[in-house]
Enzyme design. Structure first.
Site, mmCIF file in Angstrom:
data_model
loop_
_atom_site.group_PDB
_atom_site.id
_atom_site.type_symbol
_atom_site.label_atom_id
_atom_site.label_comp_id
_atom_site.label_asym_id
_atom_site.label_seq_id
_atom_site.Cartn_x
_atom_site.Cartn_y
_atom_site.Cartn_z
ATOM 1 N N LYS A 184 7.075 117.952 22.084
ATOM 2 C CA LYS A 184 5.631 117.859 21.896
ATOM 3 C C LYS A 184 5.163 116.499 22.391
ATOM 4 C CE LYS A 184 2.039 118.342 18.350
ATOM 5 N NZ LYS A 184 1.786 118.577 16.901
ATOM 6 N N LYS B 240 5.145 121.759 24.394
ATOM 7 C CA LYS B 240 3.700 121.646 24.186
ATOM 8 C C LYS B 240 3.217 120.316 24.749
ATOM 9 C CE LYS B 240 0.180 121.565 20.551
ATOM 10 N NZ LYS B 240 -0.085 121.549 19.096
#
Length: 332
Positions: free
Chosen positions: A201, A254
């Site tokens: 992330k 992400k």
């Protein structure tokens, strides 16, 4: 051999031929649809920066769930917008919190629908960070305390599992979070619940609209000490490897669009399912360009999602899921 013996266009002569040759097939089975649930009644409030995405109160949630199921979408990612925030994000692990309440209701309406619970504290803390903030007495510097945060994240995950969540999806990026949550779930009797780890992330600029949706903008500083530097890909492999060793069942990248090389790296390096998160900023850019008549929304969305799958994503979390499912069925 080369031209004129080799003519690549031979395999592109008709729609039927192109269908036969297609290497990557996109279906509604690939999609996970994010939902934002809030307190109150009769609330269906469109998020300003995310046209077509809404805050929904519990009394209007059932109709949304039934629409999702009717489109063949088999999984949702559930985010809650609480009515109470404090320094430790206690609403995140409240047995009667908004995520827990919504989970129980959804599993009653549509038991076959997979409910993935986002496991983080940022929506629930008054400071907007993903863990417990500790202030050093000597310097006055505020930092997110990794190890203190783990205990609260475990409580959150167990509470979500007790409410009926099918998948725990921790997004906090604390070191050791997968191991801590796996141990906590197992100890609580939830050995069958998989963990979808937000393994990779990035500290991305593409999250702005989500922070409006989740009311989770940090009140000070940023998240760069725990989310990843966008310039790094080898680090992504180290993060993912740690999560694999700690017991993750699925790995996420992400955002997706600017990190398809990382999606491919994870796909080639590990044998776990890879999930790409087509995040809010990516969604909003498409919506804005479409509203201005600059792009064909349908074709751009389907091309983008196909690209994510081609890069190696086994599943895609996307706000386009409902529209894309309709388009794939031939509906406009």
């Amino acid at each position: 051999m080369a031209f004129p013996i080799v003519r690549h266009r031979r395999l592109r002569q008709s729609a039927a031929m192109r269908n036969l040759m297609r290497e990557t097939v996109l279906t509604a089975n690939d999609f996970i649809y994010p939902i934002f649930v809030t307190y109150g009644t009769n609330i269906r409030e469109e998020i300003g920066s995310m046209p077509g995405v809404y805050h929904l109160s519990m009394d209007l949630l059932e109709a949304e769930i039934r629409d999702i199921v009717s489109l063949g979408i088999q999984a949702i990612m559930l985010f809650g917008v609480p009515d109470h925030k404090d320094a430790e994000g206690s609403s995140a692990y409240d047995p009667n919190g908004i995520v827990q309440e919504a989970t129980r209701a959804i599993k009653g309406w549509a038991p076959e629908l997979i409910v993935m619970a986002d496991t983080c504290l940022c929506q629930f803390t008054d400071h907007g960070h993903c863990g417990v903030v500790h202030v050093h007495e000597a310097t006055g510097t505020a930092v997110v305390d990794n190890d203190l945060s783990l205990a609260l994240l475990v409580r959150t995950a167990v509470s979500q599992a007790e409410a009926g969540a099918d998948v725990i999806a921790p997004s906090n990026m604390m070191d050791g979070f997968v191991a801590a949550i796996r141990d906590g779930l197992d100890e609580a009797g939830f050995t069958h619940i998989p963990i979808l780890s937000y393994s990779v992330k990035y500290a991305s600029s593409f999250y702005g609209p989500f922070r409006e949706a989740a009311h989770s903008t940090p009140q000070f500083g940023d998240r760069k000490t725990y989310q990843m530097d966008p310039a790094n890909s080898r680090e992504a492999l180290r993060e993912a490897e740690s999560d694999v060793v700690e017991g993750a069942d699925m790995l996420m990248v992400k955002p997706a669009l600017a990190y398809l090389d990382v999606v491919r790296q994870l796909k080639e390096s590990f044998d776990l399912p890879v999930v790409a998160y087509n995040v809010s900023g990516e969604y909003s850019m498409v919506k804005a360009a479409s509203a201005n008549g600059w792009i064909d929304e349908k074709n751009v969305v389907l091309e983008t999602l196909t690209g994510m799958k081609r890069a190696g994503a086994d599943m895609i979390i996307t706000y386009h899921a409902k529209d894309a499912s309709r388009w794939l069925r031939g509906e406009e």
